[in-house]
Design a protein around this motif. Structure first.
Motif, PDB file in Angstrom:
ATOM      1  N   GLU A  19       0.550  -1.243   0.238  1.00  0.00           N
ATOM      2  CA  GLU A  19      -0.149   0.005   0.059  1.00  0.00           C
ATOM      3  C   GLU A  19       0.712   1.384  -0.247  1.00  0.00           C
ATOM      4  O   GLU A  19       0.653   2.340  -0.730  1.00  0.00           O
ATOM      5  N   HIS A  20       1.820   1.197   0.468  1.00  0.00           N
ATOM      6  CA  HIS A  20       2.397   2.393   1.329  1.00  0.00           C
ATOM      7  C   HIS A  20       3.745   2.283  -0.864  1.00  0.00           C
ATOM      8  O   HIS A  20       3.455   3.730  -1.382  1.00  0.00           O
ATOM      9  N   VAL A  21       4.477   1.758  -1.127  1.00  0.00           N
ATOM     10  CA  VAL A  21       4.364   1.448  -2.392  1.00  0.00           C
ATOM     11  C   VAL A  21       3.072   2.339  -3.787  1.00  0.00           C
ATOM     12  O   VAL A  21       3.301   2.764  -4.703  1.00  0.00           O
ATOM     13  N   SER A  22       2.045   1.511  -3.786  1.00  0.00           N
ATOM     14  CA  SER A  22       1.038   2.083  -4.205  1.00  0.00           C
ATOM     15  C   SER A  22       0.604   3.467  -3.772  1.00  0.00           C
ATOM     16  O   SER A  22       0.634   4.519  -5.546  1.00  0.00           O
ATOM     17  N   SER A  23       1.007   3.820  -3.152  1.00  0.00           N
ATOM     18  CA  SER A  23       0.823   5.888  -2.465  1.00  0.00           C
ATOM     19  C   SER A  23       1.712   6.159  -3.301  1.00  0.00           C
ATOM     20  O   SER A  23       1.578   7.432  -4.732  1.00  0.00           O
ATOM     21  N   THR A  24       2.572   5.867  -3.362  1.00  0.00           N
ATOM     22  CA  THR A  24       4.170   6.590  -3.878  1.00  0.00           C
ATOM     23  C   THR A  24       4.115   6.588  -5.464  1.00  0.00           C
ATOM     24  O   THR A  24       4.187   7.706  -6.259  1.00  0.00           O
ATOM     25  N   LEU A  25       3.816   5.169  -6.241  1.00  0.00           N
ATOM     26  CA  LEU A  25       3.539   5.553  -7.746  1.00  0.00           C
ATOM     27  C   LEU A  25       2.507   5.981  -8.171  1.00  0.00           C
ATOM     28  O   LEU A  25       2.940   6.823  -8.673  1.00  0.00           O
ATOM     29  N   TYR A  26       1.579   5.897  -7.388  1.00  0.00           N
ATOM     30  CA  TYR A  26       0.184   7.477  -7.616  1.00  0.00           C
ATOM     31  C   TYR A  26       0.839   8.583  -7.608  1.00  0.00           C
ATOM     32  O   TYR A  26       0.191   9.373  -8.754  1.00  0.00           O
ATOM     33  N   LEU A  27       1.444   8.775  -6.476  1.00  0.00           N
ATOM     34  CA  LEU A  27       1.925  10.435  -6.619  1.00  0.00           C
ATOM     35  C   LEU A  27       2.671  11.194  -8.161  1.00  0.00           C
ATOM     36  O   LEU A  27       2.548  11.681  -8.338  1.00  0.00           O
ATOM     37  N   LYS A  65      -3.830  -5.598 -10.210  1.00  0.00           N
ATOM     38  CA  LYS A  65      -4.298  -6.083 -10.154  1.00  0.00           C
ATOM     39  C   LYS A  65      -2.791  -6.802  -9.434  1.00  0.00           C
ATOM     40  O   LYS A  65      -3.595  -8.029  -8.926  1.00  0.00           O
ATOM     41  N   PHE A  66      -1.943  -6.536  -9.525  1.00  0.00           N
ATOM     42  CA  PHE A  66      -1.144  -6.827  -8.151  1.00  0.00           C
ATOM     43  C   PHE A  66      -1.345  -7.214  -7.215  1.00  0.00           C
ATOM     44  O   PHE A  66      -1.117  -8.180  -6.500  1.00  0.00           O
ATOM     45  N   VAL A  67      -2.313  -6.183  -6.435  1.00  0.00           N
ATOM     46  CA  VAL A  67      -2.475  -6.172  -5.644  1.00  0.00           C
ATOM     47  C   VAL A  67      -3.686  -6.670  -5.126  1.00  0.00           C
ATOM     48  O   VAL A  67      -3.430  -7.171  -4.272  1.00  0.00           O
ATOM     49  N   THR A  68      -4.437  -6.922  -6.120  1.00  0.00           N
ATOM     50  CA  THR A  68      -5.485  -8.162  -6.037  1.00  0.00           C
ATOM     51  C   THR A  68      -4.870  -9.485  -5.721  1.00  0.00           C
ATOM     52  O   THR A  68      -5.359 -10.158  -4.613  1.00  0.00           O
ATOM     53  N   ASN A  69      -3.565  -9.263  -5.942  1.00  0.00           N
ATOM     54  CA  ASN A  69      -3.329 -11.073  -5.806  1.00  0.00           C
ATOM     55  C   ASN A  69      -2.552 -11.358  -3.912  1.00  0.00           C
ATOM     56  O   ASN A  69      -2.756 -11.927  -4.031  1.00  0.00           O
ATOM     57  N   SER A  70      -2.390  -9.938  -4.946  1.00  0.00           N
ATOM     58  CA  SER A  70      -1.646 -10.364  -2.939  1.00  0.00           C
ATOM     59  C   SER A  70      -1.985 -10.671  -1.754  1.00  0.00           C
ATOM     60  O   SER A  70      -2.313 -10.872  -1.610  1.00  0.00           O
ATOM     61  N   THR A 112       0.386   5.063 -19.201  1.00  0.00           N
ATOM     62  CA  THR A 112      -0.187   5.179 -17.485  1.00  0.00           C
ATOM     63  C   THR A 112      -0.809   4.757 -17.121  1.00  0.00           C
ATOM     64  O   THR A 112      -1.017   3.591 -15.640  1.00  0.00           O
ATOM     65  N   PHE A 113      -1.737   4.233 -17.381  1.00  0.00           N
ATOM     66  CA  PHE A 113      -3.129   4.063 -17.199  1.00  0.00           C
ATOM     67  C   PHE A 113      -4.100   2.219 -17.208  1.00  0.00           C
ATOM     68  O   PHE A 113      -3.872   1.507 -15.961  1.00  0.00           O
ATOM     69  N   GLN A 114      -2.541   1.985 -18.045  1.00  0.00           N
ATOM     70  CA  GLN A 114      -2.732   0.022 -17.760  1.00  0.00           C
ATOM     71  C   GLN A 114      -1.730  -0.526 -17.157  1.00  0.00           C
ATOM     72  O   GLN A 114      -1.996  -0.763 -16.292  1.00  0.00           O
ATOM     73  N   ARG A 115      -1.000   0.555 -16.890  1.00  0.00           N
ATOM     74  CA  ARG A 115       0.200   0.645 -15.692  1.00  0.00           C
ATOM     75  C   ARG A 115      -0.407  -0.226 -13.975  1.00  0.00           C
ATOM     76  O   ARG A 115       0.300  -0.885 -13.590  1.00  0.00           O
ATOM     77  N   VAL A 116      -1.507   2.082 -14.352  1.00  0.00           N
ATOM     78  CA  VAL A 116      -2.430   2.150 -12.915  1.00  0.00           C
ATOM     79  C   VAL A 116      -3.214   0.015 -12.437  1.00  0.00           C
ATOM     80  O   VAL A 116      -3.241  -0.262 -11.384  1.00  0.00           O
ATOM     81  N   GLU A 136     -11.324  -1.434  -7.165  1.00  0.00           N
ATOM     82  CA  GLU A 136     -10.166  -0.751  -7.402  1.00  0.00           C
ATOM     83  C   GLU A 136     -10.362  -0.976  -9.375  1.00  0.00           C
ATOM     84  O   GLU A 136      -9.467   0.148  -9.431  1.00  0.00           O
ATOM     85  N   GLU A 137      -9.922  -2.328  -9.203  1.00  0.00           N
ATOM     86  CA  GLU A 137     -10.034  -2.513 -10.760  1.00  0.00           C
ATOM     87  C   GLU A 137     -11.143  -1.894 -11.726  1.00  0.00           C
ATOM     88  O   GLU A 137     -10.726  -1.988 -12.470  1.00  0.00           O
ATOM     89  N   ALA A 138     -12.030  -2.244 -11.611  1.00  0.00           N
ATOM     90  CA  ALA A 138     -12.921  -1.581 -12.266  1.00  0.00           C
ATOM     91  C   ALA A 138     -12.083  -0.142 -12.759  1.00  0.00           C
ATOM     92  O   ALA A 138     -13.269   0.225 -13.838  1.00  0.00           O
ATOM     93  N   GLN A 139     -12.689   0.753 -11.792  1.00  0.00           N
ATOM     94  CA  GLN A 139     -11.957   2.143 -12.113  1.00  0.00           C
ATOM     95  C   GLN A 139     -11.057   2.250 -13.479  1.00  0.00           C
ATOM     96  O   GLN A 139     -11.332   3.115 -13.994  1.00  0.00           O
ATOM     97  N   ALA A 140      -9.759   0.875 -12.911  1.00  0.00           N
ATOM     98  CA  ALA A 140      -8.994   1.659 -13.188  1.00  0.00           C
ATOM     99  C   ALA A 140      -8.914   0.524 -14.576  1.00  0.00           C
ATOM    100  O   ALA A 140      -8.600   2.069 -16.354  1.00  0.00           O
TER     101      ALA A 140
END
Length: 171
Positions: free
Chosen positions: A16-24, A94-99, A85-89, A129-133
């Motif tokens: 979640e921490h990495v996700s926050s910095t990635l999206y920032l 999907k990675f987060v969901t799998n985790s 960019t949004f493909q990476r999102v 989250e996945e549906a929005q992306a």
């Protein structure tokens, strides 16, 4: 608390921490390209991921666990086109969901009901989250290189409000 569950929660905190910095970082990039709406959407997504991280930290502390914050990897400063960019999102979500799925399986196996409930909450949220992306990726694909269509989508994404504010956090 089971030591493996504590490690698992710390790993989710790191994700979640990495996700926050990635999206920032993505937000900064979109703003640099003058896609201010996309930048806004990504900044709010960053804040949401930070909220997730804090919820996990609070849960771990409340259960008597030890929070271990790891160093964050540096994030790129460029992410390509808005579509790229949004493909990476989407890939990241999907990675987060799998985790969270893997965490759920383990916690279910060791029969930690309290942790199972917390992880279920996050798994439920990952559907959105996945549906929005996916919606944003699909709309950017439809727009192709049509500047007007991308501009309209950018404006729409700029209308996103912080979670809990009027209008919700949807795309």
């Amino acid at each position: 608390m089971n030591e493996q569950v504590q490690t698992l929660i710390n790993n989710l905190i790191q994700i979640e921490h990495v996700s926050s910095t990635l999206y920032l970082a993505m937000s900064n990039y979109m703003n640099k390209l003058n896609y201010r709406g996309m930048g806004n959407w990504l900044r709010l997504q960053s804040a949401e991921e930070r909220t997730h991280m804090l919820k996990l930290i609070d849960y771990l502390v409340d259960r008597g666990g030890t929070v271990e914050l790891s160093a964050l990897p540096a994030q790129p400063s460029e992410y390509g086109t808005p579509l790229e960019t949004f493909q990476r999102v989407l890939e990241h979500e999907k990675f987060v969901t799998n985790s969270y799925r893997k965490a759920y399986e383990y916690v279910n196996q060791v029969n930690d009901q309290q942790t199972l409930i917390i992880i279920q909450e996050f798994l439920r949220e990952q559907v959105d989250e996945e549906a929005q992306a996916q919606t944003i990726v699909d709309r950017l694909r439809l727009a192709q290189n049509n500047a007007a269509a991308i501009f309209i989508l950018d404006q729409e994404l700029g209308q996103r409000k912080p979670a809990g504010a009027a209008g919700g956090a949807g795309a």
